[in-house]
Motif scaffolding. Sequence first.
Motif, mmCIF file in Angstrom:
data_model
loop_
_atom_site.group_PDB
_atom_site.id
_atom_site.type_symbol
_atom_site.label_atom_id
_atom_site.label_comp_id
_atom_site.label_asym_id
_atom_site.label_seq_id
_atom_site.Cartn_x
_atom_site.Cartn_y
_atom_site.Cartn_z
ATOM 1 N N GLU A 145 42.256 28.541 47.899
ATOM 2 C CA GLU A 145 40.802 28.632 47.992
ATOM 3 C C GLU A 145 40.291 30.062 47.799
ATOM 4 N N GLN A 146 41.161 31.052 47.957
ATOM 5 C CA GLN A 146 40.795 32.471 47.840
ATOM 6 C C GLN A 146 41.751 33.142 46.849
ATOM 7 N N LEU A 147 41.548 32.891 45.568
ATOM 8 C CA LEU A 147 42.457 33.386 44.549
ATOM 9 C C LEU A 147 42.170 34.838 44.168
ATOM 10 N N THR A 148 43.239 35.581 43.952
ATOM 11 C CA THR A 148 43.124 36.928 43.401
ATOM 12 C C THR A 148 42.939 36.806 41.887
ATOM 13 N N PRO A 149 42.549 37.872 41.211
ATOM 14 C CA PRO A 149 42.437 37.793 39.743
ATOM 15 C C PRO A 149 43.741 37.376 39.063
ATOM 16 N N ILE A 150 44.866 37.859 39.566
ATOM 17 C CA ILE A 150 46.163 37.469 38.984
ATOM 18 C C ILE A 150 46.407 35.976 39.185
ATOM 19 N N GLU A 151 46.158 35.482 40.393
ATOM 20 C CA GLU A 151 46.363 34.056 40.676
ATOM 21 C C GLU A 151 45.450 33.193 39.807
ATOM 22 N N GLN A 152 44.213 33.611 39.615
ATOM 23 C CA GLN A 152 43.301 32.855 38.746
ATOM 24 C C GLN A 152 43.794 32.896 37.308
ATOM 25 N N ALA A 153 44.313 34.025 36.884
ATOM 26 C CA ALA A 153 44.845 34.142 35.524
ATOM 27 C C ALA A 153 46.050 33.233 35.328
ATOM 28 N N VAL A 154 46.872 33.097 36.374
ATOM 29 C CA VAL A 154 48.019 32.191 36.308
ATOM 30 C C VAL A 154 47.527 30.760 36.091
ATOM 31 N N GLN B 59 58.130 28.796 33.472
ATOM 32 C CA GLN B 59 58.775 28.754 34.785
ATOM 33 C C GLN B 59 58.234 29.852 35.697
ATOM 34 N N GLN B 60 58.046 31.039 35.160
ATOM 35 C CA GLN B 60 57.498 32.133 35.965
ATOM 36 C C GLN B 60 56.082 31.815 36.432
ATOM 37 N N LEU C 19 40.387 40.063 32.906
ATOM 38 C CA LEU C 19 40.963 40.282 31.580
ATOM 39 C C LEU C 19 42.305 40.997 31.673
ATOM 40 N N ASN C 20 42.397 41.983 32.539
ATOM 41 C CA ASN C 20 43.669 42.680 32.742
ATOM 42 C C ASN C 20 44.724 41.720 33.264
ATOM 43 N N ALA C 21 44.338 40.872 34.218
ATOM 44 C CA ALA C 21 45.274 39.908 34.793
ATOM 45 C C ALA C 21 45.734 38.914 33.734
ATOM 46 N N ALA C 22 44.811 38.464 32.886
ATOM 47 C CA ALA C 22 45.164 37.525 31.826
ATOM 48 C C ALA C 22 46.196 38.136 30.891
ATOM 49 N N GLY C 23 46.036 39.400 30.592
ATOM 50 C CA GLY C 23 47.003 40.086 29.751
ATOM 51 C C GLY C 23 48.371 40.186 30.401
ATOM 52 N N GLU C 24 48.383 40.371 31.702
ATOM 53 C CA GLU C 24 49.648 40.486 32.435
ATOM 54 C C GLU C 24 50.414 39.175 32.453
#
Length: 50
Positions: free
Chosen positions: A30-39, A17-18, A5-10
């Motif tokens: 294959e090994q995503l971080t929370p930020i990468e999954q949020a992207v 483009q970003q 949820l924090n990553a989604a907000g970020e």
Amino acid sequence: MQDHLNAAGEVADLTDQQLVELWIAVPDPEQLTPIEQAVIDEMERRDIDF
């Protein structure tokens, strides 16, 4: 769950483009971080091709 949820907000305020640039820079899809999954989730929500 809280990390995701924090990553989604970020990433919500990023431009398309970003988001694409962050996705291109993912070292291991294959090994995503929370930020990468949020992207990915945000790209899918916006219907951005990747």
